[in-house]
Design a protein around this motif. Sequence first.
Motif, PDB file in Angstrom:
ATOM      1  N   SER A   1      -6.216  19.094  34.767  1.00 46.80           N
ATOM      2  CA  SER A   1      -5.430  18.128  34.896  1.00 46.80           C
ATOM      3  C   SER A   1      -5.126  16.780  34.075  1.00 46.80           C
ATOM      4  O   SER A   1      -4.170  16.310  34.114  1.00 46.80           O
ATOM      5  CB  SER A   1      -5.834  17.505  36.153  1.00 46.80           C
ATOM      6  OG  SER A   1      -7.174  16.970  36.325  1.00 46.80           O
ATOM      7  N   SER A   2      -6.200  16.765  33.059  1.00 49.08           N
ATOM      8  CA  SER A   2      -6.098  15.876  31.959  1.00 49.08           C
ATOM      9  C   SER A   2      -5.277  16.287  30.841  1.00 49.08           C
ATOM     10  O   SER A   2      -4.917  15.500  29.999  1.00 49.08           O
ATOM     11  CB  SER A   2      -7.746  15.544  31.509  1.00 49.08           C
ATOM     12  OG  SER A   2      -8.220  16.904  30.836  1.00 49.08           O
ATOM     13  N   ILE A   3      -4.846  17.527  30.758  1.00 46.97           N
ATOM     14  CA  ILE A   3      -3.967  17.979  29.684  1.00 46.97           C
ATOM     15  C   ILE A   3      -2.404  17.863  30.154  1.00 46.97           C
ATOM     16  O   ILE A   3      -2.004  18.234  31.284  1.00 46.97           O
ATOM     17  CB  ILE A   3      -4.322  19.486  29.424  1.00 46.97           C
ATOM     18  CG1 ILE A   3      -5.781  19.755  29.282  1.00 46.97           C
ATOM     19  CG2 ILE A   3      -3.429  20.100  28.318  1.00 46.97           C
ATOM     20  CD1 ILE A   3      -6.225  18.869  27.952  1.00 46.97           C
TER      21      ILE A   3
END
Length: 240
Positions: free
Chosen positions: A183-185
């Motif tokens: 989800s951080s990408i």
Amino acid sequence: MGKQQDQNKSAAAAQAAATKEKAATYLVIGAGTAGLSFIDSLLTLDANATVILVDRNSQPGGHWTKSYPYVRLHQASCNYGVNSLPLSNIRDKKGNERFSVNDLATGQEIKDYYKVVVEQFRECGRVHLYFNCEYSKDDSGNHFVTNIDTNDVTRVSCKKIVVVHSNVLVPSMRKGPPFPIDSSINSAPLNELPTHVASKQYKKYVVIGAGKTGSDAITYLLRNGGVDQSAITWIVSRDV
């Protein structure tokens, strides 16, 4: 089985709602390169043929209507398009197209070109156009064209059906990558790459895939985005 049942339900609903009728020699499903080329040749070879053309998109061009803004042909323009209308702007003294390895039409040029092609079809009076429409057939073999926006239904009769549409998915047609990512990408299809580069919010880029699309992404970042090669990671899933 589920997909077939859905198609049958769609056809049954269309039959009940049909308020118009249209007849032609050919029913062509798909207004991409193959469908438009077929119709163009048909109109030349058969002076009596009439056509009903159906496509779910709002304009002709098939996958080109979803292409990223910096896409170009990967072959010379003189080798693409329909027979009756040259795509290339490079001509000899007689007006014939000339081959040039640098003559690669842009995606927008191709979409504009196919709009002209379709307008020629319309003007000849032998082609009936149904864009933004879905095709369906019931168990009895009746054919229907349903407008996606208005739900208007037309019952179609024809002597032959030509199905040239495909289920090809270009990156912009997916809801996301076909694999899980953290989800951080921040991930995005190539259509959004110019916006992301212009924002200057990202210092590193990862391009997945080494086909034409992946190669175009790398080229865009280097030539148009001003991104240094050290900031690009290129993931190649198989030998090039």
